[in-house]
Design a protein around this motif. Structure first.
Motif, PDB file in Angstrom:
ATOM      1  N   TYR A 290       0.825  -1.213   0.000  1.00 17.24           N
ATOM      2  CA  TYR A 290       0.000   0.000   0.000  1.00 17.24           C
ATOM      3  C   TYR A 290       0.861   1.265   0.000  1.00 17.24           C
ATOM      4  O   TYR A 290       0.639   2.181  -0.803  1.00 17.24           O
ATOM      5  CB  TYR A 290      -0.929   0.021   1.226  1.00 17.24           C
ATOM      6  CG  TYR A 290      -1.836   1.231   1.236  1.00 17.24           C
ATOM      7  CD1 TYR A 290      -3.038   1.224   0.541  1.00 17.24           C
ATOM      8  CD2 TYR A 290      -1.458   2.407   1.910  1.00 17.24           C
ATOM      9  CE1 TYR A 290      -3.858   2.335   0.523  1.00 17.24           C
ATOM     10  CE2 TYR A 290      -2.274   3.525   1.889  1.00 17.24           C
ATOM     11  CZ  TYR A 290      -3.472   3.476   1.200  1.00 17.24           C
ATOM     12  OH  TYR A 290      -4.265   4.588   1.168  1.00 17.24           O
ATOM     13  N   TRP A 291       1.851   1.331   0.878  1.00 18.30           N
ATOM     14  CA  TRP A 291       2.644   2.552   0.991  1.00 18.30           C
ATOM     15  C   TRP A 291       3.564   2.738  -0.212  1.00 18.30           C
ATOM     16  O   TRP A 291       3.882   3.873  -0.581  1.00 18.30           O
ATOM     17  CB  TRP A 291       3.429   2.560   2.296  1.00 18.30           C
ATOM     18  CG  TRP A 291       2.516   2.702   3.474  1.00 18.30           C
ATOM     19  CD1 TRP A 291       2.226   1.775   4.425  1.00 18.30           C
ATOM     20  CD2 TRP A 291       1.699   3.845   3.778  1.00 18.30           C
ATOM     21  NE1 TRP A 291       1.291   2.255   5.307  1.00 18.30           N
ATOM     22  CE2 TRP A 291       0.954   3.526   4.946  1.00 18.30           C
ATOM     23  CE3 TRP A 291       1.538   5.096   3.191  1.00 18.30           C
ATOM     24  CZ2 TRP A 291       0.058   4.425   5.513  1.00 18.30           C
ATOM     25  CZ3 TRP A 291       0.644   5.997   3.759  1.00 18.30           C
ATOM     26  CH2 TRP A 291      -0.076   5.666   4.915  1.00 18.30           C
ATOM     27  N   PHE A 292       3.984   1.639  -0.817  1.00 19.20           N
ATOM     28  CA  PHE A 292       4.746   1.779  -2.065  1.00 19.20           C
ATOM     29  C   PHE A 292       3.873   2.410  -3.139  1.00 19.20           C
ATOM     30  O   PHE A 292       4.309   3.339  -3.846  1.00 19.20           O
ATOM     31  CB  PHE A 292       5.247   0.413  -2.544  1.00 19.20           C
ATOM     32  CG  PHE A 292       5.726   0.441  -3.988  1.00 19.20           C
ATOM     33  CD1 PHE A 292       6.984   0.919  -4.298  1.00 19.20           C
ATOM     34  CD2 PHE A 292       4.886   0.007  -5.018  1.00 19.20           C
ATOM     35  CE1 PHE A 292       7.417   0.970  -5.621  1.00 19.20           C
ATOM     36  CE2 PHE A 292       5.301   0.050  -6.336  1.00 19.20           C
ATOM     37  CZ  PHE A 292       6.578   0.533  -6.642  1.00 19.20           C
ATOM     38  N   ASN A 293       2.644   1.906  -3.262  1.00 22.74           N
ATOM     39  CA  ASN A 293       1.748   2.437  -4.287  1.00 22.74           C
ATOM     40  C   ASN A 293       1.375   3.889  -4.007  1.00 22.74           C
ATOM     41  O   ASN A 293       1.258   4.703  -4.938  1.00 22.74           O
ATOM     42  CB  ASN A 293       0.484   1.576  -4.374  1.00 22.74           C
ATOM     43  CG  ASN A 293       0.761   0.220  -4.973  1.00 22.74           C
ATOM     44  OD1 ASN A 293       1.436   0.105  -5.995  1.00 22.74           O
ATOM     45  ND2 ASN A 293       0.273  -0.831  -4.340  1.00 22.74           N
ATOM     46  N   ALA A 294       1.185   4.232  -2.734  1.00 24.32           N
ATOM     47  CA  ALA A 294       0.874   5.619  -2.377  1.00 24.32           C
ATOM     48  C   ALA A 294       2.047   6.529  -2.718  1.00 24.32           C
ATOM     49  O   ALA A 294       1.873   7.618  -3.293  1.00 24.32           O
ATOM     50  CB  ALA A 294       0.536   5.711  -0.892  1.00 24.32           C
ATOM     51  N   ALA A 295       3.260   6.080  -2.377  1.00 26.79           N
ATOM     52  CA  ALA A 295       4.451   6.888  -2.663  1.00 26.79           C
ATOM     53  C   ALA A 295       4.654   7.032  -4.168  1.00 26.79           C
ATOM     54  O   ALA A 295       5.029   8.108  -4.659  1.00 26.79           O
ATOM     55  CB  ALA A 295       5.681   6.241  -2.021  1.00 26.79           C
ATOM     56  N   LEU A 296       4.416   5.950  -4.903  1.00 27.53           N
ATOM     57  CA  LEU A 296       4.571   5.998  -6.358  1.00 27.53           C
ATOM     58  C   LEU A 296       3.582   6.992  -6.968  1.00 27.53           C
ATOM     59  O   LEU A 296       3.940   7.770  -7.866  1.00 27.53           O
ATOM     60  CB  LEU A 296       4.350   4.607  -6.951  1.00 27.53           C
ATOM     61  CG  LEU A 296       4.433   4.491  -8.486  1.00 27.53           C
ATOM     62  CD1 LEU A 296       5.821   4.903  -8.971  1.00 27.53           C
ATOM     63  CD2 LEU A 296       4.100   3.064  -8.934  1.00 27.53           C
ATOM     64  N   THR A 297       2.353   6.991  -6.473  1.00 25.43           N
ATOM     65  CA  THR A 297       1.338   7.900  -7.002  1.00 25.43           C
ATOM     66  C   THR A 297       1.678   9.350  -6.682  1.00 25.43           C
ATOM     67  O   THR A 297       1.558  10.230  -7.546  1.00 25.43           O
ATOM     68  CB  THR A 297      -0.050   7.547  -6.430  1.00 25.43           C
ATOM     69  OG1 THR A 297      -0.357   6.191  -6.774  1.00 25.43           O
ATOM     70  CG2 THR A 297      -1.126   8.464  -6.987  1.00 25.43           C
ATOM     71  N   LEU A 301       2.446  12.226  -9.492  1.00 25.56           N
ATOM     72  CA  LEU A 301       1.709  13.490  -9.585  1.00 25.56           C
ATOM     73  C   LEU A 301       2.645  14.682  -9.371  1.00 25.56           C
ATOM     74  O   LEU A 301       2.491  15.723 -10.028  1.00 25.56           O
ATOM     75  CB  LEU A 301       0.571  13.511  -8.561  1.00 25.56           C
ATOM     76  CG  LEU A 301      -0.528  12.460  -8.772  1.00 25.56           C
ATOM     77  CD1 LEU A 301      -1.580  12.563  -7.676  1.00 25.56           C
ATOM     78  CD2 LEU A 301      -1.176  12.613 -10.147  1.00 25.56           C
ATOM     79  N   THR A 302       3.607  14.529  -8.473  1.00 29.44           N
ATOM     80  CA  THR A 302       4.580  15.606  -8.247  1.00 29.44           C
ATOM     81  C   THR A 302       5.422  15.841  -9.489  1.00 29.44           C
ATOM     82  O   THR A 302       5.644  16.993  -9.905  1.00 29.44           O
ATOM     83  CB  THR A 302       5.497  15.266  -7.062  1.00 29.44           C
ATOM     84  OG1 THR A 302       4.700  15.055  -5.890  1.00 29.44           O
ATOM     85  CG2 THR A 302       6.493  16.383  -6.815  1.00 29.44           C
ATOM     86  N   PRO A 312       2.718  11.868 -20.873  1.00 33.64           N
ATOM     87  CA  PRO A 312       2.577  10.494 -21.390  1.00 33.64           C
ATOM     88  C   PRO A 312       3.719   9.585 -20.960  1.00 33.64           C
ATOM     89  O   PRO A 312       3.495   8.408 -20.640  1.00 33.64           O
ATOM     90  CB  PRO A 312       2.563  10.694 -22.914  1.00 33.64           C
ATOM     91  CG  PRO A 312       2.087  12.096 -23.114  1.00 33.64           C
ATOM     92  CD  PRO A 312       2.656  12.866 -21.960  1.00 33.64           C
ATOM     93  N   VAL A 313       4.937  10.119 -20.938  1.00 36.56           N
ATOM     94  CA  VAL A 313       6.100   9.319 -20.533  1.00 36.56           C
ATOM     95  C   VAL A 313       6.004   8.946 -19.053  1.00 36.56           C
ATOM     96  O   VAL A 313       6.297   7.808 -18.658  1.00 36.56           O
ATOM     97  CB  VAL A 313       7.409  10.088 -20.817  1.00 36.56           C
ATOM     98  CG1 VAL A 313       8.613   9.286 -20.322  1.00 36.56           C
ATOM     99  CG2 VAL A 313       7.541  10.387 -22.299  1.00 36.56           C
ATOM    100  N   LEU A 314       5.575   9.906 -18.229  1.00 36.57           N
ATOM    101  CA  LEU A 314       5.443   9.636 -16.797  1.00 36.57           C
ATOM    102  C   LEU A 314       4.439   8.518 -16.541  1.00 36.57           C
ATOM    103  O   LEU A 314       4.687   7.605 -15.742  1.00 36.57           O
ATOM    104  CB  LEU A 314       5.000  10.909 -16.067  1.00 36.57           C
ATOM    105  CG  LEU A 314       6.056  12.016 -15.943  1.00 36.57           C
ATOM    106  CD1 LEU A 314       5.437  13.276 -15.351  1.00 36.57           C
ATOM    107  CD2 LEU A 314       7.228  11.550 -15.080  1.00 36.57           C
TER     108      LEU A 314
END
Length: 487
Positions: A290-297, A301-302, A312-314
């Protein structure tokens, strides 16, 4: 001639899709092709289409991989806490549900991207609307209008375009507009309350137990019924006074709800006993990540806001990382891609079809002639009020053409006309933002196809419902800007 044909092409498209005589994809392709031939430029149709596709290809790629990314995030459970919080707030009250939709869409819009806003909002709210039998066009209309108001953020696009076109500072344009935009957002929330009251009157104020027993479709009329144990309509179900749906004594607590989930099934949302949101026991969940996915998101967005790489690349990199880490087995990755393939195909297909429409509209010169005609139709006496004129014109112009076309093609002309009468370019730029609430439901905005596609709403139905409310919201923002002396 091109002016008349341009307006006729747009009107034909809107009428046909709202009357459901053609699908949006077919209308976006065939109508401009016919009008291109009608203006005697049929030989250039291929060039116009290729030009339109090349300009929208990055957008289509962004949407494809954004859908995959956020689809995977929904699968793994990243947004489950948001859904549970919304369910706690909304309960089974249609008023709270619609207001919650507006608030959620506004908050998520802070990332500046309409597509991600709609994916998150629909994913969270769709099960609630379906379970309560609420109208799904209310979901799409409120989400689109709230996002339109928030789309004026400096990183959202329109403000940056206005600043670039008129060589101004984006902060000087946006910051003074904040009070007027705040009024617009409050109006959207008030509108959500009114629409929620209408929905409550139509389907009643249900308890959670009653909601579980309700098997209405979102497009059903006011004669709400309950689903019997055998899947049919229970003859013992009655409509209570004031539109309230009441359960007759013979109604069973284990009847299937909308979506076929029986009451008391183990996959109900534990945060709201007896009410189904996202299945908390689905096999795709990855709670340990969960925290990996939250950090990745958050990182994604940042990076998008900071423009570290093209969007598109991001999303391409983000989708690849999300699939690889959450589902290491290639077979599982293939299964997740297949699960979201329908949304990807629908949205990307719509974007490329829209490329035909915009390519012909721009290539034939229709857009330029339409804009010149509208600007030329402004009486000289309105010169000192060009900021107000710009605000009013921003509604139809940003609806019938892309933001690029309006801000880089029309806005400089309006600014020059205003400058001749002593109107500051800053006032013109601020006024140009007020039409964004309506713009977000334009058939030329790719993100709107994400919204209607995920909510399973016909684009024509969305247009017919939303345009009047979105236009009213834009006019409220304009009125507030004039009242506060901003424009």
């Amino acid at each position: 001639m091109l002016t008349v044909l341009g307006f006729a092409m747009i009107a034909t498209f809107l009428v046909l899709i709202m009357m459901k005589k053609m699908s949006p994809i077919a209308a976006l392709v065939l109508i401009p092709a016919l009008f291109c031939v009608a203006v005697g430029q049929g030989a250039q149709l291929g060039d116009y289409v290729i030009d339109g596709v090349s300009k929208l290809a990055p957008t289509a790629a962004m949407l494809m991989f954004a859908i995959v990314y956020f689809g995977v995030m929904i699968d793994v459970g990243l947004f489950d806490p948001i859904v549970r919080a919304i369910l706690r707030f909304c309960k089974a009250d249609p008023v709270r549900v619609v207001v919650g939709t507006a608030v959620l869409a506004a908050i998520v819009s802070l990332d500046g991207d309409g597509s991600t806003t709609f994916m998150i909002t629909v994913s969270a709210m769709y099960p609630l609307y379906k379970r309560l039998g609420m109208s799904l066009v209310v979901l799409t209309g409120v989400a689109a209008t709230a996002n339109g108001v928030m789309n004026t953020l400096p990183w959202g696009g329109p403000t940056a375009r206005a600043a670039t076109a008129l060589k101004l500072d984006a902060g000087d344009i946006f910051v003074p507009m904040i009070p007027a935009l705040a009024v617009g957002l409050l109006f959207v929330i008030a509108l959500a309350y009114v629409l929620g009251r209408r929905e409550r009157k139509r389907i009643g104020y249900l308890t959670l137990d009653e909601a579980l027993a309700t098997g209405t479709d979102a497009d059903a009329d006011a004669d709400t019924v309950l689903v019997g144990a055998g899947g049919g309509t229970s003859e013992n179900t009655v409509k209570g006074a004031g539109g309230r749906v009441e359960r007759a004594s013979g109604a069973s607590g284990g009847v299937p709800a909308a979506g076929g989930v029986p009451a008391g099934a183990p996959d109900q949302d534990p945060a709201v006993p007896g009410f189904q949101g996202l299945d908390p026991n689905r096999a795709t969940l990855r709670p340990r990540l969960y925290w990996f996915n939250a950090a990745l998101t958050v990182a994604l967005l940042t990076a998008m806001i900071l423009e570290v790489l093209p969007i598109p690349v991001l999303f391409l990199i983000g989708a690849a990382l999300a699939l690889t880490v959450n589902y290491p087995r290639p077979a599982d990755q293939k299964e997740r891609l297949a699960a979201h393939a329908e949304n990807v195909l629908n949205v990307s297909g719509m974007v490329f079809a829209a490329a035909v429409f915009t390519g012909v509209l721009t290539g034939t010169g229709m857009v330029k002639h339409m804009a010149d005609w509208l600007v030329g139709a402004i009486p000289d006496a309105m010169g000192p009020h060009m900021a107000l004129v710009t605000g009013v014109l921003s509604l139809p112009l940003t609806y019938f053409m892309s933001n690029d076309g309006f801000y880089f093609g029309v806005l400089p002309v309006l600014a020059e006309a205003g400058a001749a009468h002593g109107v500051s370019p800053l006032e013109i730029a601020r006024a140009s933002l007020v039409g964004q609430a309506l713009h977000m439901s334009s058939p030329l905005v790719p993100a709107v196809y994400v919204l209607v596609g995920m909510a399973k709403v016909e684009f024509g139905d969305h247009t017919r419902f939303t345009v009047k409310w979105a236009a009213l919201t834009s006019l409220v923002v304009l009125a507030a800007a004039v009242l506060f002396g901003i424009v």
